[in-house]
Write a protein that holds these residues in place. Structure first.
Motif, mmCIF file in Angstrom:
data_model
loop_
_atom_site.group_PDB
_atom_site.id
_atom_site.type_symbol
_atom_site.label_atom_id
_atom_site.label_comp_id
_atom_site.label_asym_id
_atom_site.label_seq_id
_atom_site.Cartn_x
_atom_site.Cartn_y
_atom_site.Cartn_z
ATOM 1 N N GLU A 266 31.951 40.255 26.055
ATOM 2 C CA GLU A 266 31.943 41.484 26.853
ATOM 3 C C GLU A 266 30.817 42.392 26.389
ATOM 4 O O GLU A 266 30.285 42.252 25.291
ATOM 5 N N GLU B 29 32.972 46.849 37.945
ATOM 6 C CA GLU B 29 34.179 46.414 37.226
ATOM 7 C C GLU B 29 34.751 45.146 37.855
ATOM 8 O O GLU B 29 35.221 44.241 37.154
ATOM 9 N N ALA B 30 34.724 45.086 39.170
ATOM 10 C CA ALA B 30 35.219 43.892 39.851
ATOM 11 C C ALA B 30 34.362 42.682 39.518
ATOM 12 O O ALA B 30 34.869 41.576 39.303
ATOM 13 N N ASP C 259 35.219 41.502 36.155
ATOM 14 C CA ASP C 259 36.549 40.881 36.139
ATOM 15 C C ASP C 259 36.593 39.558 36.886
ATOM 16 O O ASP C 259 37.660 38.945 36.952
ATOM 17 N N GLY C 260 35.480 39.166 37.486
ATOM 18 C CA GLY C 260 35.417 37.839 38.084
ATOM 19 C C GLY C 260 35.578 37.784 39.573
ATOM 20 O O GLY C 260 35.781 36.708 40.135
ATOM 21 N N ALA D 298 30.528 38.418 34.726
ATOM 22 C CA ALA D 298 30.410 38.998 33.391
ATOM 23 C C ALA D 298 29.100 38.586 32.737
ATOM 24 O O ALA D 298 28.449 39.391 32.062
#
Lengths: 562, 206
Positions: free
Chosen positions: A397, B141-142, B145-146, B156
């Motif tokens: 991350e 963010e989506a 998150d994949g 990512a």
């Protein structure tokens, strides 16, 4: 085309340059064949992107990869395991932390005893035999160090010829912490000259040592020290951008010379050239030295490539918040280069641990330039107090957006970070070795090195122990937050083993003088010959051992006909 | 958005992705990506490939908008106010990916731009370039998150690579096209020791 000389030395770094100098000074005609280019000080600009992040010092994984298989996982195409490809080798871009091996590093088998799954061995020589050659390195290259290294440093016969580098005011915090904990912090010895030496300029304290070349020649690379001395004898020639593809061998087992190809720009490297020689020295650094012998079918006892080691790495970090204490801020804020403290009190374990041997602690500022430090922040390795909401970053991350800006702001403006690297013993195992990859070839169609890694659990024990000791010192120094990283890590730019030194011809590759058991005029002088990794970076010992092998070759000059 | 409009948008997004990839592959087939844009002294001299922009205009705008989201300008912050836009990060990236060793990164960025557009529309019904700052954060963010992941793409990984490029573009030597006037270093209060590399010949430093 064929040329000839007395001795071909393959590699110009810590393993190749000393033996070349020793031989050339005695009138032996030496050709150093170096795969990489010959940079000059004008090339060593502070361009972090170009120099430290775009394969400036190492070959590209696209054209000259290694294949790494770690822990039985998927093969990875990488340039890890290459130390450097340039005249001077890894000494050009090293940080230059120069510690001698301790006497115990030569007796690892005796100290640790048999450990299931490990193949560690004693050296066939002692620390005392290496002492004059450590001194020779210091005299010819320029090594700076303190008057007092504490009670745990290896014994010296004379002081360093020049004082240790000036250290940052914040080092006082570590000195006081060490005193409080009853251990001995001392100024780290460096391969950096602190006064003019051999027509080289003293350090200008730019702070960009590791990963960069030195633009003033104050870093004691072999490029700036030993190689010019060797060339000045009139008996040493350096062939840069030239790669040895194999060592030629006669029916009696002796080498007759090497075959090389040019990598120079504008040449297609398709033509072979021979260099006939009476003796050959292999010093390409462990992985590539093993690869060259395998490519040359020089593996009569099957031991070439075995007993690969690196240095077990531990890391701890301490963040000191600014604005809490004006006196402390005055110590932390200056931007001078070197923190420069080391601790050897835990070299043989201790503190109630069952470990019989551990390693050294080296305290320093976070290394690298602004890009790499900011990346560490983005990945959550630095300033972890501000990791992503939700419990910290998972592996892979990265911070972004306002969270990234906040973390960068904190790291660069609101605190000062002190780091510690612990170097520990790395045990060789049957599953950690170098082979020729069955599928992947380099630009010349030659099989590349396949690096197999199977760690022994002892390494993680050592690493964890060192990280804990470093964290204790950082806490005692007043750090506001302390965290550990790289437990059980490895330093792939410090490869050792693969051509193990030993008396037993069935379990080693070279004898005590670095001569191959199965080819009487082929020697190895880089970290490949190490039977143990030691608890400090190996570069100083590689240099010293290379000088020692040079002396042995001169003692055998008649037999070698050199 | 009704079902018909959603399908139409998906088709348009897929067509856009396909067109972009076709455009890039055509360029590659013609040997478009080469190290020739780096001079002997390492200076980057341009951001086009045989006269064609490195990124199609729409992808360029999407990537720039992403960069503004990943490393925003923060005018009210106590320090480090600059962001990717004012430091010329996209100019740096557009030059850097023309290097031969950067082909896979170039492909990733192209693919990532296309997937970003698709995820934006599917997730919030608004093209990414028309989204507000808050909506763009939701889209990123989506991605992380994949939401746009497939067998050959991980959001990512794309975002991580783009952040890496952003940090390079902000803090590398200005000769590479970003870190305009050294203001990235100034924002960190970092003094890069001399010597820097010499100024490039015939190219702007961004």
């Amino acid at each position: 085309m064929t040329r000839s000389c007395d001795v071909v030395v393959i590699g110009s770094g810590a393993g190749g340059a000393p033996v070349a100098l020793a031989l050339a000074e005695a009138g032996v005609d030496v050709v150093i064949v170096e795969r990489g280019p010959r940079y000059t000080q004008a090339d060593f600009v502070h361009d972090e992107l170009r120099v430290a992040r775009r394969d400036f010092f190492v070959p590209s994984a696209r054209t000259d990869p290694h294949i790494v298989v770690s822990g039985g996982g998927e093969p990875e195409r990488t340039n890890e395991g290459w130390v450097a490809s340039c005249v001077g080798g890894g000494t050009v871009h090293m940080s230059g932390f120069f510690y001698r091996f301790a006497a115990a590093d030569f007796r690892v088998r005796e100290i640790l005893g048999a450990i299931a799954g490990a193949e560690h061995a004693n050296w066939p020589i002692s620390y005392e035999e290496m002492v004059p050659y450590y001194a020779q390195v210091e005299a010819t290259m320029g090594i700076s160090g303190p008057a007092d290294e504490g009670p745990h440093a290896p014994p010296r016969q004379s002081p360093y010829s020049m004082p240790a580098v000036n250290t940052h005011p914040a080092a006082v915090l570590l000195d006081e912490a060490a005193k409080a904990l009853g251990v001995h912090a001392f100024k780290t010895p460096r391969a950096i000259i602190t006064r003019p030496f051999a027509q080289r300029q003293a350090c200008v304290y730019c702070g960009l040592c590791g990963g960069f070349g030195c633009e003033v020649g104050a870093k004691s690379s072999t490029l700036d020290s030993l190689i010019p001395q060797a060339e000045a004898t009139g008996h040493c020639q350096v062939l840069a951008e030239t790669m040895v593809t194999h060592i030629e061998r006669r029916l009696d087992g002796r080498a007759s010379g090497v075959v090389v190809r040019s990598l120079a720009r504008g040449e297609d490297g398709s033509a072979d050239e021979r260099i006939a020689a009476k003796a050959v020295v292999v010093a390409c650094s462990a992985v590539e030295s093993a690869r060259l012998l395998l490519l040359s079918d020089l593996n009569d006892n099957g031991q070439v490539g075995r007993h690969l080691m690196f240095s077990t790495l531990a890391k701890a970090h301490g963040s000191f918040r600014l604005g809490k204490n004006a006196t402390r801020d005055d110590l932390l804020r200056p931007s001078s280069a070197f923190l420069g403290r080391s601790v050897l009190d835990y070299y043989m374990g201790g503190k109630g641990s069952a470990l019989k041997k551990a390693g050294a602690l080296n305290f320093l500022f976070p290394s690298g330039g602004p890009i790499s430090q900011s990346e560490m922040v983005a990945a959550g390795h630095f300033a972890p107090a501000l990791q992503h909401p939700g419990g910290g970053l998972k592996a892979g991350e990265v911070l972004w957006g306002p969270a990234l800006k906040k973390a960068l702001r904190h790291y660069w403006h609101e605190q000062r970070q002190l780091d510690c690297e612990g170097f520990g013993e790395y045990l060789p195992t049957p599953g950690t070795r170098v082979e020729l990859d069955p599928q992947v070839k380099d630009r010349f169609g030659l099989p590349v090195a396949r690096i197999l890694i199977d760690r022994h659990p002892h390494d993680a024990e050592v690493s964890g122990f060192l990280a804990d000791r470093a964290a204790e010192l950082l806490e005692a120094a007043g750090a506001d937050s302390v965290w550990r990283s790289s437990i059980g890590g490895r330093t792939m730019h410090l490869p050792m083993g693969c051509l193990r030194m030993g008396e037993d011809k069935d379990t080693s590759v070279v004898d005590r003088d670095g001569r191959l058991h199965f080819s009487s005029n082929v020697f190895a002088t880089d970290g490949a010959v190490f039977p143990s990794s030691g608890g400090v970076p190996p570069t100083f010992t590689i240099l010293a051992n290379s000088f020692r092998t040079g002396a042995a070759m001169l003692a055998a000059a008649k037999a070698l006909q050199i | 958005m009704n079902r018909r409009d959603a399908i139409a948008t998906l088709v348009a997004a897929a067509a856009s992705l396909g067109a972009g990839l076709w455009w890039w592959r055509r360029g590659s087939t013609q040997g478009a990506i080469a190290g020739a844009l780096h001079g002997d002294d390492g200076c980057v001299t341009g951001s086009t490939v045989k006269g064609r922009p490195v990124f199609p205009q729409r992808y360029a705008r999407t990537l720039q908008a992403l960069l503004e989201c990943l490393v925003p300008e923060e005018n009210d912050a106590p320090s480090l106010r600059v962001g990717a836009a004012s430091l010329g990060v996209f100019a740096y990236i557009a030059r850097e990916v023309t290097h031969e060793s950067m082909q896979s990164s170039h492909r990733l960025l192209m693919r990532g731009a296309a997937v970003t557009e698709r995820v934006a529309v599917i997730g919030q019904g608004v093209p990414f370039l028309e989204q507000s700052a808050e909506q763009r954060q939701v889209t990123v963010e989506a991605l992380v998150d994949g939401a746009g992941d497939s067998a050959s793409f991980e959001g990512a990984t794309f975002i991580r690579r783009l952040v890496g490029f952003a940090l390079e573009g902000m803090f590398a030597d200005p000769r590479h096209g970003g870190n305009r006037d050294g203001r990235g270093w100034q924002a960190l209060a970092y003094t890069m020791p001399q010597p820097f590399a010499p100024a490039c010949h015939g190219g702007s430093s961004g």
